[in-house]
Design an enzyme around this catalytic site. Structure first.
Site, PDB file in Angstrom:
ATOM      1  N   LYS B  80      55.120  -2.403  58.686  1.00 22.22           N
ATOM      2  CA  LYS B  80      54.928  -1.927  57.319  1.00 22.22           C
ATOM      3  C   LYS B  80      53.578  -1.223  57.231  1.00 22.22           C
ATOM      4  O   LYS B  80      52.576  -1.710  57.751  1.00 22.22           O
ATOM      5  CB  LYS B  80      54.982  -3.114  56.358  1.00 22.22           C
ATOM      6  CG  LYS B  80      54.965  -2.740  54.880  1.00 22.22           C
ATOM      7  CD  LYS B  80      55.055  -3.993  54.008  1.00 22.22           C
ATOM      8  CE  LYS B  80      55.177  -3.663  52.527  1.00 22.22           C
ATOM      9  NZ  LYS B  80      55.289  -4.886  51.691  1.00 22.22           N
ATOM     10  N   SER B 155      59.028  -4.556  48.226  1.00 20.10           N
ATOM     11  CA  SER B 155      58.341  -3.349  48.612  1.00 20.10           C
ATOM     12  C   SER B 155      58.488  -2.967  50.083  1.00 20.10           C
ATOM     13  O   SER B 155      58.266  -1.822  50.433  1.00 20.10           O
ATOM     14  CB  SER B 155      56.850  -3.492  48.297  1.00 20.10           C
ATOM     15  OG  SER B 155      56.262  -4.477  49.122  1.00 20.10           O
ATOM     16  N   SER B 179      58.660  -9.346  48.516  1.00 18.48           N
ATOM     17  CA  SER B 179      58.703  -8.035  49.171  1.00 18.48           C
ATOM     18  C   SER B 179      59.237  -8.015  50.597  1.00 18.48           C
ATOM     19  O   SER B 179      59.478  -6.952  51.150  1.00 18.48           O
ATOM     20  CB  SER B 179      57.313  -7.396  49.168  1.00 18.48           C
ATOM     21  OG  SER B 179      57.047  -6.834  47.912  1.00 18.48           O
TER      22      SER B 179
END
Lengths: 102, 483
Positions: B80, B155, B179
């Site tokens: 990420k 997210s 997330s």
């Protein structure tokens, strides 16, 4: 608590947040924040008297590390990300204003 | 996504270590898959093609020379893009950090490298990890591999999509209020948020520091566990890492628990769940009875208040954490007009660099911390935080793990949710996990047929703090039973 946010409140919050807000944005930001705060108002209905606030999920005991110097990150690596540099320094606009604003 | 049973990562890395499969061939086959579908899905902000190839060749050379390589040798991992690496850029999907190059590697990156893993690239996210759909990225939305007209969740939407689309073996994400788990649910993979403090946050760009936790995405619970085994542990660079013993679990997660007590909160069987989600939950309950579990009816009355509590605490912490982005040392700097001062430099740089959702949360956080409102909002939220934690503590006296949906709805259409508050509600089952600091894992519990699309449904298990072994063993049982 329940009082509605005004445009002046939004301008104040934006200033505290260091976010420059266009005049045209103020009313839509006010509507969004009001809607969220309207929902969050349900917190007021939960009885919390005498409850100790919990800031952190773990019971952390302060841990002291040995005070030993370690090699620093190379200055050039750190300055590589700076938007403006002068020599080995970060360049910023004039900080001390004529009126002594700083 | 009807893929045949995958070889486990333990097996695959074993083959790389024995030299019967090369790390390079694994990288090349993922790069081929990426070339085919990445232009449509946009899981990645940046690919590290040359670095990944070089690293794979180095691992293969080490194997050939007979020297030892790590247990994750040849595992291809996506990261990420809010976890810093020296390689490439770390953008947080924000215009603010569009060109940021980290001077150091996050602890988790060092650990992956030490174990022989190969980073393939940085994945897309909602800007600064604020969102539930990856639509808040400054660089464009990530599409769901199961239906590209729909969101991948957020997210960590890019990491979830990358694993689901088979662009990599596994990925890392961060979870502040769901997330990791929610995008895993929406993309049909496994997403695991460990106990707060299990994995170092050093090098994770901070959002809500008392809530943030790094964790793995994978195609199976066992693969996620293998990654987790190599990420855990105390870190001198993160004072909040827990000093709690960890024994490697990957070889143990396949061991069934004897008559586990599965708590199902009444509040999780909400009328707000989509019908397919409600059905998946009931199927899982039936499957658990079939494998000998005791189903315990429990209550978590503070479930619904979690969102409000979270949207005070997380923005408050974010408003403080994001104060560092001032246009001085790194990040976007605005051009000043004549006569504008240093304060204008801060305000303009931040207004230009941050997207609307990030600005909204900074203002919300600033407001709840401001003089006159602190007690009514922030302090009260922290008091309720304790009540939520105590409610979990009581529930775990009656059960070993808690079962429920991860998200009340499957993946929704891109652009289909315009009101911020409705988006926040997607996290109703995930935020309290972070508020209490306990571990949670999402696994696939079935599919919802919507038109021609077959949308994954995620189910979640939660366990007491540091009870990862119980959590992961239970998840392995459900994974097998729900398949």
């Amino acid at each position: 608590m329940a009082e509605a946010l005004t445009d002046a409140d939004i301008r104040k919050i934006a200033k505290l947040s260091r976010l420059s807000l266009q005049d045209a944005q103020v009313s839509s930001v006010r509507a969004q924040l009001s809607s969220i705060l309207g929902h969050i108002a349900q917190l007021q209905a939960v009885p919390v008297e005498g409850v100790e606030p919990l800031a952190h999920p773990l019971r952390i005991v302060n841990r002291l590390d040995a005070d030993e110097p370690k090699p620093p990150m190379p200055v050039e690596d750190l300055l590589r990300n700076a938007p403006a540099v002068e020599g080995r320094f970060l360049a910023v606009p004039k900080v001390l204003g004529d009126g002594g604003g700083a | 996504m009807k893929h045949a049973k995958h070889a486990s990562l333990v097996e695959v890395c074993g083959k790389v270590r024995s030299g019967s499969v090369t790390a390079r061939s694994r990288v090349e086959s993922y790069l081929a898959a990426i070339a085919k579908r990445e232009p449509e899905l946009h899981a990645f902000n940046e690919l590290h093609i040359d670095a990944a190839r070089a690293r794979a060749d180095a691992i293969d050379a080490t194997v050939k020379s007979g020297r030892e390589v790590g247990a994750l040798a040849g595992a291809v991992i996506a990261i990420k893009d809010n976890i810093v690496m020296r390689e490439g850029r770390t953008t947080c999907s924000s215009k603010m950090l569009a060109n940021y190059r980290s001077p150091f590697d996050a602890t988790v990156i060092e650990k992956l490298n030490a174990a022989g893993a190969i980073v393939i690239g940085k994945t897309n996210l909602d800007e600064f990890a604020m969102g539930s759909s990856t639509e808040n990225s400054a660089f464009g939305v990530t599409r769901n591999p199961h239906d590209p007209a729909r969101v991948a969740g957020g997210s960590s939407g890019g990491s979830a999509a990358a694993v689901a689309a088979e662009f990599c073996d596994a990925a890392l994400g961060s979870d502040t209020g769901g997330s990791i788990r929610q995008p895993a649910a929406l993309c049909g993979c496994v997403g695991f948020k460990p106990t707060y403090g299990r994995i170092s946050r050093y090098g994770l760009v901070a959002f809500g520091s008392s809530l943030d936790q790094i964790g793995p995405f994978a195609r199976t619970v066992e693969d996620a566990t293998l990654l987790y085994d190599h990420l855990v542990g105390r870190d001198a660079n993160d004072a909040t890492t827990a000093d709690v013993a960890h024994e490697p679990l990957a070889s143990r997660v396949g061991r069934a628990l004897t008559k586990p007590r599965i708590g199902v909160p009444r509040e999780y069987r909400s009328a707000g769940n989509a019908p397919a989600v409600a059905e998946a939950l009931e199927r899982a309950i039936a499957a658990a009875k079939a494998f000998g579990a005791e189903i315990v009816d429990i209550e978590l009355p503070l479930t619904d208040i979690g969102i409000s509590t979270y949207y005070v605490i997380a923005p408050a912490e974010a408003s403080s954490n994001l104060a560092r982005f001032d246009g001085i040392r790194y990040g976007h700097r605005a051009t000043l007009a004549p006569g504008e001062d240093l304060e204008m430099l801060y305000s303009k740089s931040r207004a230009e660099g941050f997207g609307p959702e990030v600005q909204r949360r900074i203002m919300l956080g600033t407001y709840v911390l401001s003089s006159g409102y602190y007690d009514a909002y922030y302090k009260r939220a922290l008091q309720i935080r304790r009540l939520i934690k105590e409610e979990f503590d009581r529930a775990f006296e009656k059960c070993d793990v808690i079962l429920g949906p991860t998200s009340p709805i499957p993946a929704f259409p891109i652009g289909g949710m315009t009101d911020p508050l409705s988006m926040y509600m997607c996290d109703v089952y995930t935020v309290n996990t972070n508020i209490a600091g306990i571990p949670g894992i999402s696994f696939n519990g079935g599919f919802a047929q919507e038109g021609s699309a077959r949308l994954p449904i995620g189910l979640q298990l939660q366990a007491p703090a540091f009870a990862e072994e119980t959590l992961l063993r239970a998840a392995t049982m459900f994974e097998a039973a729900c398949a």
